[in-house]
Design an enzyme around this catalytic site. Sequence first.
Site, PDB file in Angstrom:
ATOM      1  CG  HIS A 133      39.317  44.811  42.424  1.00  0.00           C
ATOM      2  ND1 HIS A 133      39.275  45.000  41.059  1.00  0.00           N
ATOM      3  CD2 HIS A 133      39.253  43.465  42.619  1.00  0.00           C
ATOM      4  CE1 HIS A 133      39.174  43.827  40.458  1.00  0.00           C
ATOM      5  NE2 HIS A 133      39.159  42.874  41.378  1.00  0.00           N
ATOM      6  CG  ASP A 140      37.820  41.229  38.399  1.00  0.00           C
ATOM      7  OD1 ASP A 140      38.919  40.782  38.763  1.00  0.00           O
ATOM      8  OD2 ASP A 140      36.923  41.569  39.190  1.00  0.00           O
ATOM      9  CD  GLU A 200      38.711  36.141  42.224  1.00  0.00           C
ATOM     10  OE1 GLU A 200      38.004  36.209  43.242  1.00  0.00           O
ATOM     11  OE2 GLU A 200      39.133  37.158  41.616  1.00  0.00           O
ATOM     12  CG  HIS A 203      41.926  39.202  40.465  1.00  0.00           C
ATOM     13  ND1 HIS A 203      41.117  40.087  41.147  1.00  0.00           N
ATOM     14  CD2 HIS A 203      43.196  39.519  40.816  1.00  0.00           C
ATOM     15  CE1 HIS A 203      41.877  40.893  41.881  1.00  0.00           C
ATOM     16  NE2 HIS A 203      43.150  40.561  41.680  1.00  0.00           N
TER      17      HIS A 203
END
Length: 233
Positions: A133, A140, A200, A203
Amino acid sequence: MLLSSIPTPIEHDWRHIENISIFESNESLLAVPNTQNLKQLPIYFDSNVNHAINICVARQSVIQKLQQAADLLPKHLGILVLDAWRSSAVQKALQEKIGDNIKTIYPHLSVDEQQQLLSDFVAPVRADFISPHLTGGSVDITLFNRETNEWLDMGAGFDEPTERSHTHFYEDQPTHPACQNRRLLYSVMNLVGFSNLPTEWWHFDYGNSLWAYYNQKSHAIYGAAHWDVVDHQ
């Protein structure tokens, strides 16, 4: 759109990812725009996570690809960006927050097992490691209904540190709404060049070392990026 199944995940190892070369492109960080089918909601700022900023920003190409992905969706749907570029201070705060959640949910696990589980959901925070990130190449996201603004059922909450968050989790339950919704999100993002973090469902990456790892690229094009809040007020 014909939705293909989500593949069985390849486990990630942060030690391998941090060794990938970076040839920095020097693309700018820009604010994610609010269009009819692409919107932002800075969820960590809204939930008072320490040091979180009140806007979602990402690299220029990432934003362009997000809009391309949104344009591939059925007309009544859109992409909602919950987080993108993230400072090291926010990353540390999230490690602590999600680490505490894991201790509450899995008190029977040893400290080492809890730390291993944490690494599935939050990248390390170290001076010598560039978290995904921090590059501005990670986003996200979720899907929303443009008519009602409701989020689609993804079968697990955002940042939920359980196996239900693994992107392929509902593949053996094809009639569950989350299976088709995840397939849709995964498909449009994959088509425009993003990779997904298999632990995830929310993500996705482009240009950074995690993207290079999952796409077997020789190098990443995004290293650490910086957003100066003062400069952009």
